[in-house]
Design a protein around this motif. Structure first.
Motif, PDB file in Angstrom:
ATOM      1  N   PRO A  96     -11.305   6.443   3.139  1.00  0.00           N
ATOM      2  CA  PRO A  96     -10.541   7.687   3.318  1.00  0.00           C
ATOM      3  C   PRO A  96     -10.769   8.389   4.644  1.00  0.00           C
ATOM      4  CG  PRO A  96     -12.493   8.135   2.015  1.00  0.00           C
ATOM      5  CD  PRO A  96     -12.519   6.650   2.335  1.00  0.00           C
ATOM      6  N   SER A 110      -7.091   6.266  -4.392  1.00  0.00           N
ATOM      7  CA  SER A 110      -7.056   5.062  -3.562  1.00  0.00           C
ATOM      8  C   SER A 110      -8.461   4.515  -3.420  1.00  0.00           C
ATOM      9  CB  SER A 110      -6.482   5.371  -2.176  1.00  0.00           C
ATOM     10  OG  SER A 110      -6.498   4.212  -1.362  1.00  0.00           O
ATOM     11  N   PHE A 140      -3.842   3.185   2.005  1.00  0.00           N
ATOM     12  CA  PHE A 140      -3.615   4.014   3.200  1.00  0.00           C
ATOM     13  C   PHE A 140      -3.017   3.201   4.351  1.00  0.00           C
ATOM     14  CE2 PHE A 140      -7.484   6.583   1.638  1.00  0.00           C
ATOM     15  CZ  PHE A 140      -6.678   7.307   0.770  1.00  0.00           C
ATOM     16  N   ILE A 187      -7.606   9.797   6.604  1.00  0.00           N
ATOM     17  CA  ILE A 187      -6.906  10.949   6.032  1.00  0.00           C
ATOM     18  C   ILE A 187      -7.811  12.172   5.963  1.00  0.00           C
ATOM     19  CG2 ILE A 187      -5.365   9.449   4.710  1.00  0.00           C
ATOM     20  CD1 ILE A 187      -6.851  10.512   2.212  1.00  0.00           C
ATOM     21  N   VAL A 234       1.152   7.972   4.229  1.00  0.00           N
ATOM     22  CA  VAL A 234       0.329   9.046   3.662  1.00  0.00           C
ATOM     23  C   VAL A 234       0.189  10.213   4.639  1.00  0.00           C
ATOM     24  CG1 VAL A 234      -1.940   9.613   2.694  1.00  0.00           C
ATOM     25  CG2 VAL A 234      -0.891   7.404   2.210  1.00  0.00           C
TER      26      VAL A 234
END
Length: 224
Positions: free
Chosen positions: A161, A157, A126, A164, A132
């Motif tokens: 996170p 990934s 990321f 995102i 992304v």
């Protein structure tokens, strides 16, 4: 003390000095850490200092290397242009896929990843240069245009996170995006093989191994 013949560094860094009477070989995959100005933002007020440190260390690495090995002609020209050196001793050794199609035969029922019947796939980290956020904005645009679509987005990934997830919440696509972590090679091969489309929106790559892996499984690819 060891009177080395060759010192090989398989990463972007080597010693800050030239080892005497030996050949220093350094593998430099890319220069994203220098070209992506947002890469060190996590250091806050120290961002500029950290970036200058790595810039200096990269310079010392190249100066003290007798031979540079990189992974693509793109990386070779990037290194030469960045350091304004046309006579650097650089050879290109292309990357290979990290997985093989034969892994699909080793997928056991217990390892099978439960996925939607149709999905888009992204594999990677990321970091800012991976872009992304644009992938998520584009996916949101797609869902706005085709609201009845059942096509979901799977992101593979091992990075945190949270960033995102927040963007997915803002775009109200949380129920459409699946983030998978700690996937083994056999499961990854299955995800590549069954994806409707593999998407790789990166702003900068030295090579881009996931693109090669997706192509190996004959999965259609959208690439920046």
């Amino acid at each position: 003390n060891y009177q080395l013949d060759i010192l090989l560094s398989p990463h972007n860094w080597t010693l800050g000095f030239k080892t005497p009477n030996s050949t220093n070989v350094t593998i430099i995959h890319d220069l994203f850490h220098l070209l992506d100005k947002k890469h060190f933002q996590k250091y806050g007020i120290l961002t500029t200092a950290v970036r200058l440190y790595f810039k200096l260390y990269s310079f010392l690495t190249i100066r003290n290397s007798d031979l540079l090995v990189t992974v693509s002609n793109h990386s070779k020209s990037t290194i030469a242009n960045y350091y304004h050196e046309r006579d650097l001793n650089i050879i290109v050794s292309l990357n290979a896929p990290g997985i093989e199609p034969g892994l699909l035969d080793q997928l056991s029922p217990s390892e099978k990843v439960h996925t939607p019947s149709e999905y888009l796939l992204y594999v990677g980290n990321f970091r800012n240069y991976k872009n992304v956020d644009t992938l998520l904005l584009g996916y949101h645009h797609f869902l706005t245009k085709y609201p009845t679509s059942q096509l979901k987005l799977i992101i593979v990934s091992n990075d945190n996170p949270s960033l995102i997830v927040d963007l997915c919440d803002q775009l109200q696509i949380t129920d459409k995006v699946i983030v998978l972590q700690n996937i083994n090679d056999i499961q990854l091969a299955s995800l590549y093989n069954n994806a409707k489309i593999f998407i790789f929106p990166s702003r900068f790559e030295g090579f881009g191994i996931p693109v090669l892996e997706a192509a190996m499984f004959k999965t259609p690819i959208i690439i920046s």
